[in-house]
Design a protein around this motif. Sequence first.
Motif, PDB file in Angstrom:
ATOM      1  N   GLU A 110      67.560 -10.327-120.822  1.00  0.00           N
ATOM      2  CA  GLU A 110      67.420  -9.560-119.583  1.00  0.00           C
ATOM      3  C   GLU A 110      67.498  -8.071-119.898  1.00  0.00           C
ATOM      4  OE1 GLU A 110      69.421 -12.499-116.222  1.00  0.00           O
ATOM      5  OE2 GLU A 110      70.657 -10.953-117.178  1.00  0.00           O
ATOM      6  N   VAL A 111      66.891  -7.259-119.036  1.00  0.00           N
ATOM      7  CA  VAL A 111      66.973  -5.806-119.181  1.00  0.00           C
ATOM      8  C   VAL A 111      67.319  -5.197-117.831  1.00  0.00           C
ATOM      9  CG1 VAL A 111      65.384  -5.606-121.134  1.00  0.00           C
ATOM     10  CG2 VAL A 111      64.475  -5.620-118.809  1.00  0.00           C
ATOM     11  N   PRO A 112      68.063  -4.083-117.813  1.00  0.00           N
ATOM     12  CA  PRO A 112      68.374  -3.410-116.560  1.00  0.00           C
ATOM     13  C   PRO A 112      67.125  -2.739-116.014  1.00  0.00           C
ATOM     14  CG  PRO A 112      69.144  -2.089-118.404  1.00  0.00           C
ATOM     15  CD  PRO A 112      68.647  -3.392-118.993  1.00  0.00           C
ATOM     16  N   ALA A 113      66.965  -2.772-114.702  1.00  0.00           N
ATOM     17  CA  ALA A 113      65.741  -2.226-114.111  1.00  0.00           C
ATOM     18  C   ALA A 113      65.992  -1.660-112.723  1.00  0.00           C
ATOM     19  CB  ALA A 113      64.657  -3.296-114.041  1.00  0.00           C
ATOM     20  N   ILE A 114      65.226  -0.644-112.398  1.00  0.00           N
ATOM     21  CA  ILE A 114      65.144  -0.090-111.047  1.00  0.00           C
ATOM     22  C   ILE A 114      63.795  -0.524-110.496  1.00  0.00           C
ATOM     23  CG2 ILE A 114      64.975   2.028-109.687  1.00  0.00           C
ATOM     24  CD1 ILE A 114      66.740   3.366-111.855  1.00  0.00           C
ATOM     25  N   VAL A 115      63.770  -1.171-109.354  1.00  0.00           N
ATOM     26  CA  VAL A 115      62.541  -1.693-108.769  1.00  0.00           C
ATOM     27  C   VAL A 115      62.137  -0.821-107.587  1.00  0.00           C
ATOM     28  CG1 VAL A 115      61.413  -3.678-107.696  1.00  0.00           C
ATOM     29  CG2 VAL A 115      63.121  -4.033-109.503  1.00  0.00           C
ATOM     30  N   ARG A 116      60.931  -0.319-107.620  1.00  0.00           N
ATOM     31  CA  ARG A 116      60.410   0.538-106.558  1.00  0.00           C
ATOM     32  C   ARG A 116      59.027   0.043-106.118  1.00  0.00           C
ATOM     33  NH1 ARG A 116      64.886   1.477-106.473  1.00  0.00           N
ATOM     34  NH2 ARG A 116      66.007   3.448-106.757  1.00  0.00           N
ATOM     35  N   ASP A 117      58.700   0.262-104.861  1.00  0.00           N
ATOM     36  CA  ASP A 117      57.432  -0.197-104.296  1.00  0.00           C
ATOM     37  C   ASP A 117      56.373   0.891-104.437  1.00  0.00           C
ATOM     38  OD1 ASP A 117      55.563  -1.734-103.022  1.00  0.00           O
ATOM     39  OD2 ASP A 117      56.203  -1.186-101.000  1.00  0.00           O
ATOM     40  N   PHE A 118      55.979   1.178-105.686  1.00  0.00           N
ATOM     41  CA  PHE A 118      54.972   2.206-105.951  1.00  0.00           C
ATOM     42  C   PHE A 118      53.569   1.645-105.746  1.00  0.00           C
ATOM     43  CE2 PHE A 118      58.050   4.261-109.157  1.00  0.00           C
ATOM     44  CZ  PHE A 118      58.496   5.177-108.215  1.00  0.00           C
ATOM     45  N   ASP A 119      52.654   2.498-105.253  1.00  0.00           N
ATOM     46  CA  ASP A 119      51.249   2.090-105.203  1.00  0.00           C
ATOM     47  C   ASP A 119      50.590   2.424-106.536  1.00  0.00           C
ATOM     48  OD1 ASP A 119      50.553   4.807-105.210  1.00  0.00           O
ATOM     49  OD2 ASP A 119      50.371   4.901-103.031  1.00  0.00           O
ATOM     50  N   ASP A 120      49.296   2.080-106.667  1.00  0.00           N
ATOM     51  CA  ASP A 120      48.607   2.249-107.951  1.00  0.00           C
ATOM     52  C   ASP A 120      48.594   3.697-108.411  1.00  0.00           C
ATOM     53  OD1 ASP A 120      48.107  -0.440-108.065  1.00  0.00           O
ATOM     54  OD2 ASP A 120      46.030  -0.304-107.370  1.00  0.00           O
ATOM     55  N   THR A 121      48.364   4.632-107.479  1.00  0.00           N
ATOM     56  CA  THR A 121      48.337   6.044-107.845  1.00  0.00           C
ATOM     57  C   THR A 121      49.686   6.496-108.367  1.00  0.00           C
ATOM     58  OG1 THR A 121      46.732   6.417-106.068  1.00  0.00           O
ATOM     59  CG2 THR A 121      47.759   8.365-107.022  1.00  0.00           C
ATOM     60  N   GLU A 122      50.746   6.117-107.684  1.00  0.00           N
ATOM     61  CA  GLU A 122      52.093   6.523-108.081  1.00  0.00           C
ATOM     62  C   GLU A 122      52.481   5.918-109.424  1.00  0.00           C
ATOM     63  OE1 GLU A 122      53.987   7.055-103.588  1.00  0.00           O
ATOM     64  OE2 GLU A 122      53.970   5.102-104.562  1.00  0.00           O
ATOM     65  N   VAL A 123      52.071   4.658-109.671  1.00  0.00           N
ATOM     66  CA  VAL A 123      52.380   4.008-110.944  1.00  0.00           C
ATOM     67  C   VAL A 123      51.769   4.790-112.100  1.00  0.00           C
ATOM     68  CG1 VAL A 123      51.897   1.977-112.367  1.00  0.00           C
ATOM     69  CG2 VAL A 123      52.693   1.686-110.025  1.00  0.00           C
ATOM     70  N   LEU A 124      50.489   5.112-111.980  1.00  0.00           N
ATOM     71  CA  LEU A 124      49.818   5.840-113.047  1.00  0.00           C
ATOM     72  C   LEU A 124      50.407   7.235-113.206  1.00  0.00           C
ATOM     73  CD1 LEU A 124      47.604   6.032-115.148  1.00  0.00           C
ATOM     74  CD2 LEU A 124      45.997   6.643-113.344  1.00  0.00           C
ATOM     75  N   GLU A 125      50.683   7.883-112.104  1.00  0.00           N
ATOM     76  CA  GLU A 125      51.238   9.236-112.140  1.00  0.00           C
ATOM     77  C   GLU A 125      52.595   9.258-112.834  1.00  0.00           C
ATOM     78  OE1 GLU A 125      52.238  12.840-108.981  1.00  0.00           O
ATOM     79  OE2 GLU A 125      51.352  10.968-108.300  1.00  0.00           O
ATOM     80  N   VAL A 126      53.467   8.343-112.453  1.00  0.00           N
ATOM     81  CA  VAL A 126      54.796   8.294-113.055  1.00  0.00           C
ATOM     82  C   VAL A 126      54.708   7.958-114.538  1.00  0.00           C
ATOM     83  CG1 VAL A 126      56.986   7.025-113.098  1.00  0.00           C
ATOM     84  CG2 VAL A 126      56.022   7.754-110.914  1.00  0.00           C
ATOM     85  N   ALA A 127      53.827   7.012-114.895  1.00  0.00           N
ATOM     86  CA  ALA A 127      53.686   6.627-116.301  1.00  0.00           C
ATOM     87  C   ALA A 127      53.243   7.814-117.153  1.00  0.00           C
ATOM     88  CB  ALA A 127      52.679   5.478-116.428  1.00  0.00           C
ATOM     89  N   ILE A 128      52.288   8.590-116.655  1.00  0.00           N
ATOM     90  CA  ILE A 128      51.807   9.754-117.401  1.00  0.00           C
ATOM     91  C   ILE A 128      52.904  10.799-117.524  1.00  0.00           C
ATOM     92  CG2 ILE A 128      50.201  11.708-117.362  1.00  0.00           C
ATOM     93  CD1 ILE A 128      48.204   9.838-115.956  1.00  0.00           C
ATOM     94  N   ILE A 129      53.544  11.110-116.408  1.00  0.00           N
ATOM     95  CA  ILE A 129      54.552  12.170-116.419  1.00  0.00           C
ATOM     96  C   ILE A 129      55.725  11.794-117.316  1.00  0.00           C
ATOM     97  CG2 ILE A 129      56.181  13.488-115.027  1.00  0.00           C
ATOM     98  CD1 ILE A 129      54.241  13.180-112.697  1.00  0.00           C
ATOM     99  N   GLU A 130      56.164  10.539-117.226  1.00  0.00           N
ATOM    100  CA  GLU A 130      57.311  10.131-118.032  1.00  0.00           C
ATOM    101  C   GLU A 130      57.005  10.267-119.516  1.00  0.00           C
ATOM    102  OE1 GLU A 130      60.097   6.610-119.541  1.00  0.00           O
ATOM    103  OE2 GLU A 130      57.919   6.590-119.497  1.00  0.00           O
ATOM    104  N   ASN A 131      55.801   9.848-119.906  1.00  0.00           N
ATOM    105  CA  ASN A 131      55.432   9.940-121.319  1.00  0.00           C
ATOM    106  C   ASN A 131      55.259  11.384-121.762  1.00  0.00           C
ATOM    107  OD1 ASN A 131      55.223   7.254-122.521  1.00  0.00           O
ATOM    108  ND2 ASN A 131      53.740   6.860-120.916  1.00  0.00           N
ATOM    109  N   ILE A 132      54.684  12.224-120.904  1.00  0.00           N
ATOM    110  CA  ILE A 132      54.514  13.626-121.258  1.00  0.00           C
ATOM    111  C   ILE A 132      55.872  14.301-121.398  1.00  0.00           C
ATOM    112  CG2 ILE A 132      53.684  15.869-120.422  1.00  0.00           C
ATOM    113  CD1 ILE A 132      51.331  14.387-119.166  1.00  0.00           C
ATOM    114  N   GLN A 133      56.799  13.996-120.487  1.00  0.00           N
ATOM    115  CA  GLN A 133      58.143  14.569-120.560  1.00  0.00           C
ATOM    116  C   GLN A 133      58.824  14.206-121.881  1.00  0.00           C
ATOM    117  OE1 GLN A 133      60.158  13.175-117.053  1.00  0.00           O
ATOM    118  NE2 GLN A 133      59.755  15.055-115.932  1.00  0.00           N
TER     119      GLN A 133
END
Length: 297
Positions: A110-133
């Motif tokens: 098992e892994v700890p997780a935060i679950v959020r109801d993101f739409d497709d745009t938000e998923v891609l946006e967060v993934a890009i920003i997190e990796n760039i950061q």
Amino acid sequence: MAAKREKRGLGRGLSALMADIEPSAEPAGETAPVSRRADLQIPVEKIHPNPDQPRRSFTEGALAELAASIREKGVIQPLILRPDPEKAEMYQIVAGERRWRAAQLAQLHEVPAIVRDFDDTEVLEVAIIENIQRADLNPIEEAAGYRQLMDRFGHTQEKLAEAMGKSRSHVANLLRLLNLPEEIQGFVRDGQLSAGHARALVTADDPLALARKVIAKALSVRDVEKLAKAPVSQGSSRVHAAPAKDADTRALEGDLSAAVGMKVSIEHDEADGSGKISIKYKDLSQLDDIVRMLNRG
């Protein structure tokens, strides 16, 4: 009837989107403390990667190092997940695919997780920003992420630059790299060429041959810039070589190529000020894209 979800423009609510993502000061070892608590402990088999994740390469050495840290201290920073939009009781990774892969190497169930109801745009946006950061994306992956946001969601270079905290020239220069042959993009992904080398190759007559020369002779970026601007040698098969384009014309070609996602060529006659613009498309889908852009204009 349920109320229609309001469409969120890129850059609006970024602080809210990113509130759950606290980049670790030492991402390789996951040793920095985080301020967020996990919502749940999710079985690893119920989690799968996001198919639109901009990051594609995970080095075995870095994963092994992170897995060793996880065996000792556990997963300190929770993954960010969303319910899978197509599979019940399954989750899709928004941020933290590297931690998920390393956790499996460490044989965690098992892994700890935060679950959020993101739409497709938000998923891609967060993934890009997190990796760039985290500085985890190579230049080609970062450029591909920007291109996804532009092609799929209609965002402009200006909006991207503002939302990501980057200059417009940074975004434009990265997007130009996607016009290079796939083999050269592979050199950049592998670290054989820097982003500076690749930018200089964009304007070369034969970028692939020059890229191989750069790698073989370990040439500097300045060397590549000079060679890319050099006229065709006398031994070339070209009988009537076109006059060399000035730096402004080449820069404009690069900007237009980045904007439309295809190779753009400008032929300008200094004598009377006339000229032509050519757009090279590789298939009918790209031709349709050109038609839509012209109609929209």
